[in-house]
Write an enzyme that holds these catalytic residues in place. Structure first.
Site, PDB file in Angstrom:
ATOM      1  N   THR A  58       0.825  -1.210   0.000  1.00 28.17           N
ATOM      2  CA  THR A  58       0.000   0.000   0.000  1.00 28.17           C
ATOM      3  C   THR A  58       0.861   1.263   0.000  1.00 28.17           C
ATOM      4  O   THR A  58       1.994   1.252   0.500  1.00 28.17           O
ATOM      5  CB  THR A  58      -0.914  -0.006   1.260  1.00 28.17           C
ATOM      6  OG1 THR A  58      -1.433   1.302   1.482  1.00 28.17           O
ATOM      7  CG2 THR A  58      -0.149  -0.392   2.526  1.00 28.17           C
ATOM      8  N   ASP A  59       0.289   2.356  -0.505  1.00 26.68           N
ATOM      9  CA  ASP A  59       0.992   3.650  -0.458  1.00 26.68           C
ATOM     10  C   ASP A  59       1.142   4.149   0.989  1.00 26.68           C
ATOM     11  O   ASP A  59       1.938   5.049   1.254  1.00 26.68           O
ATOM     12  CB  ASP A  59       0.276   4.702  -1.320  1.00 26.68           C
ATOM     13  CG  ASP A  59      -1.144   5.029  -0.857  1.00 26.68           C
ATOM     14  OD1 ASP A  59      -1.684   4.312   0.007  1.00 26.68           O
ATOM     15  OD2 ASP A  59      -1.715   6.017  -1.368  1.00 26.68           O
ATOM     16  N   GLU A  60       0.362   3.563   1.909  1.00 26.04           N
ATOM     17  CA  GLU A  60       0.408   4.026   3.301  1.00 26.04           C
ATOM     18  C   GLU A  60       1.763   3.750   3.962  1.00 26.04           C
ATOM     19  O   GLU A  60       2.074   4.343   4.989  1.00 26.04           O
ATOM     20  CB  GLU A  60      -0.718   3.394   4.128  1.00 26.04           C
ATOM     21  CG  GLU A  60      -2.082   3.804   3.616  1.00 26.04           C
ATOM     22  CD  GLU A  60      -3.211   3.553   4.597  1.00 26.04           C
ATOM     23  OE1 GLU A  60      -2.976   3.566   5.814  1.00 26.04           O
ATOM     24  OE2 GLU A  60      -4.339   3.334   4.112  1.00 26.04           O
ATOM     25  N   TYR A 102      -1.610  -0.670  11.138  1.00 26.94           N
ATOM     26  CA  TYR A 102      -1.857  -1.279   9.823  1.00 26.94           C
ATOM     27  C   TYR A 102      -0.678  -1.029   8.882  1.00 26.94           C
ATOM     28  O   TYR A 102      -0.084  -1.966   8.346  1.00 26.94           O
ATOM     29  CB  TYR A 102      -3.150  -0.725   9.203  1.00 26.94           C
ATOM     30  CG  TYR A 102      -3.256  -0.982   7.711  1.00 26.94           C
ATOM     31  CD1 TYR A 102      -3.437  -2.269   7.221  1.00 26.94           C
ATOM     32  CD2 TYR A 102      -3.140   0.060   6.775  1.00 26.94           C
ATOM     33  CE1 TYR A 102      -3.513  -2.522   5.853  1.00 26.94           C
ATOM     34  CE2 TYR A 102      -3.208  -0.173   5.412  1.00 26.94           C
ATOM     35  CZ  TYR A 102      -3.396  -1.462   4.961  1.00 26.94           C
ATOM     36  OH  TYR A 102      -3.463  -1.707   3.602  1.00 26.94           O
ATOM     37  N   LYS A 105       2.210  -3.565   7.155  1.00 19.29           N
ATOM     38  CA  LYS A 105       2.425  -3.710   5.710  1.00 19.29           C
ATOM     39  C   LYS A 105       3.882  -3.399   5.341  1.00 19.29           C
ATOM     40  O   LYS A 105       4.477  -4.060   4.494  1.00 19.29           O
ATOM     41  CB  LYS A 105       1.471  -2.786   4.935  1.00 19.29           C
ATOM     42  CG  LYS A 105       0.008  -3.107   5.071  1.00 19.29           C
ATOM     43  CD  LYS A 105      -0.406  -4.447   4.502  1.00 19.29           C
ATOM     44  CE  LYS A 105      -0.344  -4.503   3.006  1.00 19.29           C
ATOM     45  NZ  LYS A 105      -0.833  -5.814   2.485  1.00 19.29           N
TER      46      LYS A 105
END
Ligand SMILES: NC(=O)c1ccc[n+]([C@@H]2O[C@H](COP(=O)([O-])OP(=O)(O)OC[C@H]3O[C@@H](n4cnc5c(N)ncnc54)[C@H](O)[C@@H]3O)[C@@H](O)[C@H]2O)c1
Length: 333
Positions: free
Chosen positions: A130-132, A154, A158
């Site tokens: 994810t970009d997060e 979260y 990741k």
């Protein structure tokens, strides 16, 4: 025909991927633990028509996972499985590390053991990230070399998984891809995320609730564009690489909510729905809420020739229509 194992194929993006890959030249098996966020009904037609094979397996159970991979002999494994809701990760981080980190470790360990025994079929691994993992960006765009700077349990789970993939694949000579995508929208998403939750609330005559002042920005990609990007990476991309995927549809949460309400108004005028709540309310902000995510997609465009196909407005409209039918069916059940 290549054998493809889709992990997490009963969730939002995984279910959409099952439909996409079933039209390509792949023999598909799917595993999923069937968590609250999944819905096996989404892919049931594919299972019924024997287009895909499904088994309920939790990737945090190494023994079961390892046995299954050995039985299947897949050439490619794509991992969509994860606990994916930031709010839940703040309340109960435990399960996030079990599924998103230990789960990925178990997949890598199974591939390492499989590849050692099977010289003629080495499994390639695709981790959906994810970009997060880049954290909040005040300005500019993160390319794939941007430092990892996660803000939530979260996103840190990741980022940890991405590091595991890179380190273990280098050591054990496993070919891999990692993709880091922006916010997805489309059919099959569990109504805890902004778009389906807002539609559900408004249709149930409740205000749409936004964190803080609603000015946080996200880049929204139609789920089919994301999956086409994954396919392009597998077929045209380079192995042992990270690819960002994004749409440059950067909007505030407030803009998205207003857009949803304006579409619902149009649908009411067309008598497709009878009522909706036209208000937005603001609630206390989420701790460590990232303000803005933004990724550069130059690398995937250059290496694979991938580009966006889908129009944001048109797809948001169709997505809202899909959820109206879905929620209606649920109430009538
Ligand atoms: N939704 C987005 O906007 C978005 C954006 C970028 C990246 N991602 C990533 O894409 C992937 C898929 O996201 P999603 O939105 O479809 O999530 P989702 O929550 O809708 O689906 C996740 C699926 O994984 C399964 N799962 C969870 N833990 C498991 C376990 N231990 N073993 C087996 N299966 C398990 C769930 O049952 C569910 O079917 C995730 O890795 C997520 O981090 C999502």
């Amino acid at each position: 025909m290549k054998k493809l194992l889709i992990i997490g194929g009963a969730g939002f993006i995984g279910s959409n991927a099952c439909y996409f890959f079933s039209k390509k030249n792949y023999k598909i098996s799917v595993i999923d633990s069937l968590s609250y966020a999944s819905n096996l009904n989404y892919i049931r037609p594919l299972i019924k028509d024997k287009i895909i094979k499904f088994d309920r397996i939790d990737i945090s159970n190494y023994q079961k996972l390892n046995k299954h991979i050995n039985k299947l002999n897949p050439q490619i494994i794509i991992n969509f499985a994860a606990e994916s809701h930031v709010d839940n990760s703040i309340k109960s981080p435990n399960i996030f590390f079990k599924s998103n980190v230990i789960g990925v470790y178990n997949i890598l360990l199974s591939i390492k053991n499989y590849n050692k025994k099977n010289k003629s079929n080495k499994i390639r691994f695709f981790q959906i990230s994810t970009d997060e993992v880049y954290g909040s960006l005040e300005k500019g765009y993160a390319n794939e070399n941007y430092p990892l700077n996660p803000s939530s349990p979260y996103s840190s789970s990741k980022a940890a998984a991405d590091c595991l993939v890179m380190g273990m694949c280098k050591t054990y000579n496993i070919k891999y891809y990692i993709s880091r995508c922006t916010n997805n929208f489309g059919r099959f998403q569990f109504p805890e995320k902004l778009i389906p939750l807002s539609i559900k609330k408004s249709l149930n005559n409740k205000p749409i609730e936004l964190y803080g002042d609603g000015k946080n920005k996200r880049d929204w990609i139609f789920v089919e564009d994301h999956i086409r990007a994954i396919y392009k990476i597998i077929t045209k991309g380079k192995t042992n690489q990270i690819y960002n995927i994004g749409a440059q549809n950067t909007y505030t949460n407030l803009f998205i909510s207003k857009k949803i309400l304006s579409i619902l108004k149009d649908l009411k005028n067309k008598k497709i729905i009878s009522k909706f709540n036209n208000t937005i309310s603001f609630i206390d902000d989420r701790p460590a809420h990232d303000f803005r995510y933004a990724v550069s997609t130059k690398k995937i465009m250059k290496d694979t020739n991938w580009g966006l196909k889908n129009n944001f407005e048109k797809n948001l409209y169709h997505t809202i229509l899909w959820y109206i039918t879905f929620f209606n069916k649920k109430t009538n059940e």
